[in-house]
Motif scaffolding. Structure first.
Motif, PDB file in Angstrom:
ATOM      1  N   ALA A   1      -1.144 -19.915 -15.254  1.00 49.78           N
ATOM      2  CA  ALA A   1      -0.811 -21.042 -16.134  1.00 49.78           C
ATOM      3  C   ALA A   1       0.499 -21.702 -15.698  1.00 49.78           C
ATOM      4  O   ALA A   1       0.612 -22.930 -15.684  1.00 49.78           O
ATOM      5  N   ILE A   2       1.476 -20.897 -15.323  1.00 48.32           N
ATOM      6  CA  ILE A   2       2.753 -21.441 -14.855  1.00 48.32           C
ATOM      7  C   ILE A   2       2.562 -22.150 -13.514  1.00 48.32           C
ATOM      8  O   ILE A   2       3.095 -23.245 -13.295  1.00 48.32           O
ATOM      9  N   MET A   3       1.786 -21.542 -12.631  1.00 50.82           N
ATOM     10  CA  MET A   3       1.573 -22.114 -11.302  1.00 50.82           C
ATOM     11  C   MET A   3       0.900 -23.482 -11.360  1.00 50.82           C
ATOM     12  O   MET A   3       1.064 -24.293 -10.447  1.00 50.82           O
ATOM     13  N   THR A   4       0.143 -23.737 -12.406  1.00 49.99           N
ATOM     14  CA  THR A   4      -0.661 -24.965 -12.465  1.00 49.99           C
ATOM     15  C   THR A   4      -0.205 -25.953 -13.532  1.00 49.99           C
ATOM     16  O   THR A   4      -0.869 -26.957 -13.750  1.00 49.99           O
ATOM     17  N   GLN A   5       0.913 -25.693 -14.177  1.00 49.45           N
ATOM     18  CA  GLN A   5       1.350 -26.627 -15.213  1.00 49.45           C
ATOM     19  C   GLN A   5       2.238 -27.721 -14.647  1.00 49.45           C
ATOM     20  O   GLN A   5       2.966 -27.512 -13.688  1.00 49.45           O
ATOM     21  N   ASP A   6       2.133 -28.892 -15.259  1.00 49.45           N
ATOM     22  CA  ASP A   6       3.054 -29.967 -14.927  1.00 49.45           C
ATOM     23  C   ASP A   6       4.364 -29.675 -15.648  1.00 49.45           C
ATOM     24  O   ASP A   6       4.369 -29.228 -16.787  1.00 49.45           O
ATOM     25  N   LYS A   7       5.471 -29.912 -14.970  1.00 47.13           N
ATOM     26  CA  LYS A   7       6.793 -29.710 -15.573  1.00 47.13           C
ATOM     27  C   LYS A   7       7.625 -30.949 -15.359  1.00 47.13           C
ATOM     28  O   LYS A   7       7.463 -31.658 -14.373  1.00 47.13           O
TER      29      LYS A   7
ATOM     30  N   GLN B   1       4.225 -30.746 -10.086  1.00 48.41           N
ATOM     31  CA  GLN B   1       2.935 -30.079 -10.246  1.00 48.41           C
ATOM     32  C   GLN B   1       2.976 -28.579 -10.027  1.00 48.41           C
ATOM     33  O   GLN B   1       1.944 -27.941  -9.958  1.00 48.41           O
ATOM     34  N   GLY B   2       4.125 -27.982  -9.867  1.00 49.75           N
ATOM     35  CA  GLY B   2       4.164 -26.552  -9.575  1.00 49.75           C
ATOM     36  C   GLY B   2       3.523 -26.285  -8.221  1.00 49.75           C
ATOM     37  O   GLY B   2       3.836 -26.930  -7.234  1.00 49.75           O
ATOM     38  N   CYS B   3       2.584 -25.358  -8.190  1.00 52.33           N
ATOM     39  CA  CYS B   3       1.929 -24.979  -6.931  1.00 52.33           C
ATOM     40  C   CYS B   3       0.738 -25.882  -6.594  1.00 52.33           C
ATOM     41  O   CYS B   3       0.246 -25.866  -5.470  1.00 52.33           O
ATOM     42  N   ARG B   4       0.275 -26.663  -7.593  1.00 54.77           N
ATOM     43  CA  ARG B   4      -0.850 -27.566  -7.338  1.00 54.77           C
ATOM     44  C   ARG B   4      -0.420 -28.682  -6.405  1.00 54.77           C
ATOM     45  O   ARG B   4       0.732 -29.079  -6.382  1.00 54.77           O
TER      46      ARG B   4
ATOM     47  N   ASP C   1      -8.658 -22.929  -5.542  1.00 61.72           N
ATOM     48  CA  ASP C   1      -8.732 -23.938  -6.599  1.00 61.72           C
ATOM     49  C   ASP C   1      -8.867 -23.316  -7.980  1.00 61.72           C
ATOM     50  O   ASP C   1      -8.422 -23.882  -8.962  1.00 61.72           O
ATOM     51  N   THR C   2      -9.466 -22.144  -8.056  1.00 62.57           N
ATOM     52  CA  THR C   2      -9.671 -21.492  -9.349  1.00 62.57           C
ATOM     53  C   THR C   2      -8.706 -20.316  -9.501  1.00 62.57           C
ATOM     54  O   THR C   2      -8.134 -19.826  -8.525  1.00 62.57           O
ATOM     55  N   GLN C   3      -8.565 -19.848 -10.733  1.00 60.22           N
ATOM     56  CA  GLN C   3      -7.685 -18.705 -10.982  1.00 60.22           C
ATOM     57  C   GLN C   3      -8.110 -17.480 -10.182  1.00 60.22           C
ATOM     58  O   GLN C   3      -7.273 -16.801  -9.582  1.00 60.22           O
ATOM     59  N   ASP C   4      -9.401 -17.200 -10.148  1.00 62.75           N
ATOM     60  CA  ASP C   4      -9.886 -16.037  -9.397  1.00 62.75           C
ATOM     61  C   ASP C   4      -9.586 -16.168  -7.902  1.00 62.75           C
ATOM     62  O   ASP C   4      -9.174 -15.202  -7.252  1.00 62.75           O
TER      63      ASP C   4
END
Length: 133
Positions: free
Chosen positions: A32-38, A48-51, A68-71
């Motif tokens: 969630a942290i890796m993919t959140q906008d800040k 975009q964090g890691c995205r 692309d997915t969490q898994d």
């Protein structure tokens, strides 16, 4: 009322299973942290964090791609070059060092102490210890 002996083990099994399910995947908050906008507190710009670099529909140039997915991302972090990103856990892994130092996310908002603590907890579960001096 006495419960039949076959029902009692089922109750224990379902209760234990529910507790495990309620805990969820320890990687959930990290992803969630890796993919959140800040919002950058200095510039006010959104990051975009890691995205965009490591996480997304496909690789970007020569940058290490996590998926692309969490898994996919969790699997890649754990298995990339035989664990290269997580070996050493919180103390000395590449991912922990890069995020703690603020080197990553590159030109993004650094992770705060609470976010780093979530990474620490996940690494404690999945990361092999580093070499001993």
């Amino acid at each position: 009322m006495k419960l039949p002996t076959i029902i009692f083990p089922l109750i224990i099994t379902f209760t234990a299973g529910s507790a495990a399910l309620a805990r969820g995947n320890p990687f959930d908050p990290v992803f969630a942290i890796m993919t959140q906008d800040k919002e950058d507190p200095i510039t006010g710009e959104r990051t975009q964090g890691c995205r965009g670099c490591h996480i997304g529909p496909g690789p970007v140039g020569e940058i290490t791609y996590f998926g692309d997915t969490q898994d996919e991302v969790e699997d890649q972090l754990i298995n990339f070059k035989e664990g290269e990103l997580i070996i050493g856990g919180w103390e000395s892994s590449i991912i922990a060092l890069y995020l703690r130092s603020g080197y990553m996310p590159f030109e993004g908002v650094p992770w705060c102490p609470d976010q780093l603590e979530l990474l620490h907890a996940w690494l404690d579960l999945v990361a092999p210890a580093g070499p001993t001096p």
